[in-house]
Design an enzyme around this catalytic site. Structure first.
Site, PDB file in Angstrom:
ATOM      1  N   THR A  74      -4.064  11.862   1.964  1.00 28.36           N
ATOM      2  CA  THR A  74      -3.290  10.981   1.083  1.00 28.36           C
ATOM      3  C   THR A  74      -4.007  10.939  -0.263  1.00 28.36           C
ATOM      4  O   THR A  74      -5.100  11.491  -0.401  1.00 28.36           O
ATOM      5  CB  THR A  74      -3.238   9.548   1.649  1.00 28.36           C
ATOM      6  OG1 THR A  74      -4.581   9.050   1.708  1.00 28.36           O
ATOM      7  CG2 THR A  74      -2.615   9.480   3.027  1.00 28.36           C
ATOM      8  N   LEU A  75      -3.420  10.218  -1.200  1.00 24.95           N
ATOM      9  CA  LEU A  75      -4.045  10.092  -2.523  1.00 24.95           C
ATOM     10  C   LEU A  75      -5.418   9.426  -2.412  1.00 24.95           C
ATOM     11  O   LEU A  75      -6.403   9.886  -3.003  1.00 24.95           O
ATOM     12  CB  LEU A  75      -3.132   9.262  -3.425  1.00 24.95           C
ATOM     13  CG  LEU A  75      -3.218   9.532  -4.918  1.00 24.95           C
ATOM     14  CD1 LEU A  75      -2.940  10.994  -5.223  1.00 24.95           C
ATOM     15  CD2 LEU A  75      -2.245   8.630  -5.658  1.00 24.95           C
TER      16      LEU A  75
ATOM     17  N   GLY B 277       0.766  -1.253   0.000  1.00 26.69           N
ATOM     18  CA  GLY B 277       0.000   0.000   0.000  1.00 26.69           C
ATOM     19  C   GLY B 277       0.790   1.293   0.000  1.00 26.69           C
ATOM     20  O   GLY B 277       0.233   2.347   0.280  1.00 26.69           O
TER      21      GLY B 277
ATOM     22  N   TYR C 122     -18.550   8.608   2.609  1.00 24.31           N
ATOM     23  CA  TYR C 122     -17.677   7.433   2.707  1.00 24.31           C
ATOM     24  C   TYR C 122     -18.349   6.191   2.106  1.00 24.31           C
ATOM     25  O   TYR C 122     -17.698   5.314   1.540  1.00 24.31           O
ATOM     26  CB  TYR C 122     -17.247   7.206   4.165  1.00 24.31           C
ATOM     27  CG  TYR C 122     -15.961   6.431   4.305  1.00 24.31           C
ATOM     28  CD1 TYR C 122     -14.765   6.909   3.761  1.00 24.31           C
ATOM     29  CD2 TYR C 122     -15.929   5.220   4.971  1.00 24.31           C
ATOM     30  CE1 TYR C 122     -13.586   6.194   3.877  1.00 24.31           C
ATOM     31  CE2 TYR C 122     -14.758   4.503   5.098  1.00 24.31           C
ATOM     32  CZ  TYR C 122     -13.584   4.988   4.555  1.00 24.31           C
ATOM     33  OH  TYR C 122     -12.423   4.272   4.675  1.00 24.31           O
TER      34      TYR C 122
ATOM     35  N   ASP D 224      -0.570  -6.859  -8.000  1.00 23.59           N
ATOM     36  CA  ASP D 224      -1.936  -6.362  -8.119  1.00 23.59           C
ATOM     37  C   ASP D 224      -2.789  -7.196  -7.174  1.00 23.59           C
ATOM     38  O   ASP D 224      -2.978  -8.401  -7.388  1.00 23.59           O
ATOM     39  CB  ASP D 224      -2.429  -6.500  -9.564  1.00 23.59           C
ATOM     40  CG  ASP D 224      -3.874  -6.049  -9.716  1.00 23.59           C
ATOM     41  OD1 ASP D 224      -4.468  -5.605  -8.696  1.00 23.59           O
ATOM     42  OD2 ASP D 224      -4.402  -6.131 -10.833  1.00 23.59           O
TER      43      ASP D 224
ATOM     44  N   ILE E 218      -4.427  -1.345   1.700  1.00 23.51           N
ATOM     45  CA  ILE E 218      -4.952  -1.306   0.338  1.00 23.51           C
ATOM     46  C   ILE E 218      -6.447  -1.034   0.375  1.00 23.51           C
ATOM     47  O   ILE E 218      -7.185  -1.692   1.128  1.00 23.51           O
ATOM     48  CB  ILE E 218      -4.669  -2.655  -0.364  1.00 23.51           C
ATOM     49  CG1 ILE E 218      -3.163  -2.805  -0.605  1.00 23.51           C
ATOM     50  CG2 ILE E 218      -5.456  -2.766  -1.669  1.00 23.51           C
ATOM     51  CD1 ILE E 218      -2.749  -4.176  -1.111  1.00 23.51           C
TER      52      ILE E 218
ATOM     53  N   SER F 170       1.635   8.249   1.732  1.00 20.47           N
ATOM     54  CA  SER F 170       0.902   7.022   2.054  1.00 20.47           C
ATOM     55  C   SER F 170       1.096   6.645   3.519  1.00 20.47           C
ATOM     56  O   SER F 170       2.216   6.703   4.041  1.00 20.47           O
ATOM     57  CB  SER F 170       1.411   5.859   1.193  1.00 20.47           C
ATOM     58  OG  SER F 170       1.159   6.086  -0.165  1.00 20.47           O
TER      59      SER F 170
ATOM     60  N   ALA G  47     -12.241   2.122  -4.351  1.00 22.98           N
ATOM     61  CA  ALA G  47     -13.655   2.157  -4.764  1.00 22.98           C
ATOM     62  C   ALA G  47     -13.743   3.121  -5.937  1.00 22.98           C
ATOM     63  O   ALA G  47     -12.924   4.038  -6.056  1.00 22.98           O
ATOM     64  CB  ALA G  47     -14.542   2.644  -3.632  1.00 22.98           C
TER      65      ALA G  47
ATOM     66  N   LYS H 201     -15.056  -1.334   4.863  1.00 25.21           N
ATOM     67  CA  LYS H 201     -14.246  -1.308   6.102  1.00 25.21           C
ATOM     68  C   LYS H 201     -14.920  -2.110   7.210  1.00 25.21           C
ATOM     69  O   LYS H 201     -14.241  -2.713   8.052  1.00 25.21           O
ATOM     70  CB  LYS H 201     -14.001   0.139   6.553  1.00 25.21           C
ATOM     71  CG  LYS H 201     -13.085   0.948   5.630  1.00 25.21           C
ATOM     72  CD  LYS H 201     -11.696   0.377   5.516  1.00 25.21           C
ATOM     73  CE  LYS H 201     -10.717   1.331   4.840  1.00 25.21           C
ATOM     74  NZ  LYS H 201      -9.454   0.659   4.489  1.00 25.21           N
TER      75      LYS H 201
END
Ligand code: NAP
Length: 262
Positions: free
Chosen positions: A195-196, A12, A157, A65, A93, A18, A96, A164
């Protein structure tokens, strides 16, 4: 040096923001030996490998992957071979479709979007755990990263919260079934950090502001605080803890929570 001689596989990492990168920094500072599994997709990932080579010289960087079980198996085996076994693994990781994590949940979700989010964000933890088990030493520790959206309905979310929740349940079931192998499984529920992945969530800056106002510590958390908590969970200092979700969120989860009007 609470992680001396601990051999850890970190998934991740995408860039230096990250959360997994912060975990790797904390783990290295505590004496761990590291290997990384990163997603092989495009040129952006060459940059990820370059960052990892620079920040963690000598640590193997494997392509994986997480949508592919054979790739997971191959990466975990290669990491265990390179390190001479494994004492822990970080799963960091999540994915969505962007449209599923903005606006009303039922208006933006369909069967494919639901399956994708649950597959990549929840199932992959179990897939990595299964692949790691034969390589793990006694007292091995598996850790994943989750968010408050698993426990509460939060704006935007959406399906990621559903994923989650499945991830946190997976932590409990993995802890239950792998305990006999002397393997521990835990999650850190991190407060929001830019983060990204977080950038894809609608109104993320509003979330940061609300946490700052409402959290008992009256601030947001930093990635290194997540890194230190995960380092503790990898270490023998946490040897009695399994099946737990540890909140690293400046205490925000104990408050009444989000109010969209605030
Ligand atoms: P990030 O830097 O974007 O990390 C997300 C990682 O997931 C990226 O490295 C991404 O790789 C990887 N990933 C997605 N699909 C993958 C696949 N099919 N195979 C392999 N890797 C894949 O963002 P982050 O915030 O640190 O996220 C790490 C974890 O922390 C996630 O589980 C996230 O839900 C959780 N978390 C984050 C926050 C927060 O506020 N940031 C709070 C609580 C929990 P690519 O970028 O290459 O696709």
């Amino acid at each position: 040096m609470i992680l001396q001689k601990k051999r850890l596989l970190i998934t991740g990492v995408r860039n230096r923001r990250s959360l997994a990168h912060a975990v790797a920094v904390s783990a290295l500072a505590q004496g761990a030996q590291l290997a990384f599994a990163v997603q092989p997709v495009d040129k952006a990932h060459d940059k990820t490998t370059a960052i990892l080579n620079e920040d963690f010289p000598g640590a193997p960087v494997l392509q994986c992957d997480a949508a592919n079980d054979d790739a997971i198996e191959a990466a975990v085996t290669a990491a265990a071979t390179a390190l001479g076994g494994l004492d822990g693994l970080l799963h960091a990781i999540a994915f969505a479709n962007r449209e599923s994590i903005s606006g009303g949940y039922h208006e933006h979700i369909d069967r494919d979007g639901f399956a994708l989010a649950l597959d990549i964000s929840a199932y992959t933890m179990t897939a990595f755990a299964k692949a790691a088990l034969p390589h793990l030493s006694a007292g091995g520790s598996l850790v994943t990263l989750t968010y408050l959206g698993a426990e509460r309905a939060l704006p935007n979310y959406n399906v990621m919260g559903v994923a989650k929740a499945a991830l946190e349940a997976s932590v409990r079931y993995l802890a239950f079934s792998m305990g006999k192998d002397n393997v521990r499984v835990n999650a850190v529920s991190a407060g929001p950090v830019k983060t990204l992945a977080a950038a894809g969530i609608g109104d993320f800056s509003k979330i940061l502001k609300q946490v700052q106002q409402q959290a008992p510590l009256k601030r947001n958390i930093s990635a290194d605080e997540v890194g230190d908590a995960v380092a503790f969970l990898f270490s023998d200092l946490s040897r009695g803890i399994s099946g737990e979700v540890v909140h690293v969120d400046a205490g925000f989860h104990i408050t009444a929570g989000f109010n969209e009007e605030q």
